[in-house]
Design an enzyme around this catalytic site. Structure first.
Site, PDB file in Angstrom:
ATOM      1  N   LYS A  73       0.688  -1.436  -0.064  1.00 23.88           N
ATOM      2  CA  LYS A  73       0.560   0.554   0.016  1.00 23.88           C
ATOM      3  C   LYS A  73       0.922   0.827   0.458  1.00 23.88           C
ATOM      4  O   LYS A  73       0.215   2.494  -0.756  1.00 23.88           O
ATOM      5  CB  LYS A  73      -1.034   0.240   1.198  1.00 23.88           C
ATOM      6  CG  LYS A  73      -1.986  -1.018   0.887  1.00 23.88           C
ATOM      7  CD  LYS A  73      -3.017  -0.881   2.668  1.00 23.88           C
ATOM      8  CE  LYS A  73      -4.248  -1.526   1.956  1.00 23.88           C
ATOM      9  NZ  LYS A  73      -5.395  -1.339   3.031  1.00 23.88           N
ATOM     10  N   GLY A 145      -2.274   0.705  13.769  1.00 21.10           N
ATOM     11  CA  GLY A 145      -1.503  -0.147  12.575  1.00 21.10           C
ATOM     12  C   GLY A 145      -2.326   1.654  11.470  1.00 21.10           C
ATOM     13  O   GLY A 145      -2.914   2.654  11.296  1.00 21.10           O
ATOM     14  N   ALA A 147      -5.137   0.950   9.057  1.00 23.68           N
ATOM     15  CA  ALA A 147      -6.638   0.535   9.208  1.00 23.68           C
ATOM     16  C   ALA A 147      -6.925   1.714  10.373  1.00 23.68           C
ATOM     17  O   ALA A 147      -7.830   2.702  10.315  1.00 23.68           O
ATOM     18  CB  ALA A 147      -6.730  -0.409   9.736  1.00 23.68           C
TER      19      ALA A 147
END
Length: 309
Positions: A73, A145, A147
């Site tokens: 990502k 993290g 998220a």
């Protein structure tokens, strides 16, 4: 060499690029959309850490876009021509789509982050009165993290959180989230709630996003973090909690605790579905309301039930 699934039979091809992806429901979600629209498209799973191979595959004229998951990502960012505001602000790309330069007609690879939209829409599609539930109240993020960063962004940018509490077993992870969000322009009024004594003095949250795996706390730090969460959930105001963990089951310890304390529990599959529909909005050019939303919910629910057998 990574084994690449054949796309010869397809009109357009996309990929789910990450590792490991064996449990991902992304290809199923998108196939449901394409079948519903009558498109001969597919998202093919590419379980790989080979960035060069992926960058070769996306040169295919039939390529329409990709879901990009861990560990790519952030690594994908330097290979893109541009980013949407969400992708730029969050600093992570989970979605790649293609546009053409209007002047040169050169193909452009654009990144965005639909995780933040998935979190936002999971709340707005499931809560009938956001003003009473979570608007202009503190938000709470559990975890430290990627998220958690997306949750902070959604709460701050769209969900009218007055401040944001973070609860996590690891202080260094919380410090990193706060510093990074501040550097990216959406880190105001964030507070690490480190003890139950601190939690007892705070106003209750309205929207909670839990971004940790489903486990029973064992270490002192884990037990303290769970006790802090329970203290905040026990406040008089009862809002809505989005439990991002949905594998192997969406009904987690945190979901159970929240329900018993009177909270509206939103399962993580909701965030999965709404971020996926947002991806298909970029890829198909159709508005989300034109996509087979009900069918997607049915298919994902059936897949979850099947995995419990």
């Amino acid at each position: 060499m990574v084994q690449t699934p054949s796309s010869d039979h397809l009109d357009r091809v996309g990929y789910l690029f990450g590792h490991p992806i064996v449990h991902s429901m992304s290809p199923l979600l998108h196939q449901t959309v394409y079948d519903g629209l009558g498109l001969n498209w597919a998202q093919l799973p590419l379980d790989s850490t080979d960035m060069d191979h992926f960058l070769t595959l996306i040169q295919d004229p039939k390529f329409y876009g990709a879901s990009v998951t861990m560990p790519h990502k952030v690594a994908i960012l330097k290979h893109l021509d541009s980013l949407t505001p969400e992708g730029r602000d969050v600093g992570a790309c989970n979605t790649l789509f293609v546009r053409n330069d209007p002047t040169t007609n050169r193909r452009l690879y654009v990144g965005t982050n639909t995780d933040v939209v998935g979190i936002r829409d999971a709340f707005y599609q499931n809560i009938s009165d956001p003003d009473a539930c979570f608007h202009d109240r503190p938000g709470l993020v559990v975890g430290g993290g990627g998220a958690a960063r997306s949750a902070v962004y959604a709460l701050r940018k769209w969900m009218r959180a007055s401040k944001i509490y973070i609860v996590n077993r690891d202080k260094s992870e919380v410090d990193a989230v706060i510093q990074e969000c501040a550097a990216r322009g959406f880190g105001d009024h964030m507070l690490h709630v480190a003890t139950v004594a601190e939690a007892e003095k705070l106003d209750g949250p309205g929207a909670v996003v839990a971004c940790v795996p489903n486990f029973s706390p064992k270490t002192p730090a884990e037990k303290e973090a769970r006790a802090i969460l329970e203290c905040l959930l026990a406040k008089d105001h009862k809002g809505a909690i989005l439990e991002m963990c949905y594998h192997p089951t969406p009904w987690t310890e945190i979901a159970n605790i929240s329900q018993k304390l009177g909270w509206n529990v939103i399962l993580g599959t909701e965030a999965l579905i709404w971020q996926g529909l947002e991806q298909d909005r970029y890829w198909t050019g159709k508005d989300v309301h034109e996509l087979p939303i009900k069918k997607v919910h049915q298919v994902i629910a059936a897949k979850l039930s099947e995995s419990k057998i």
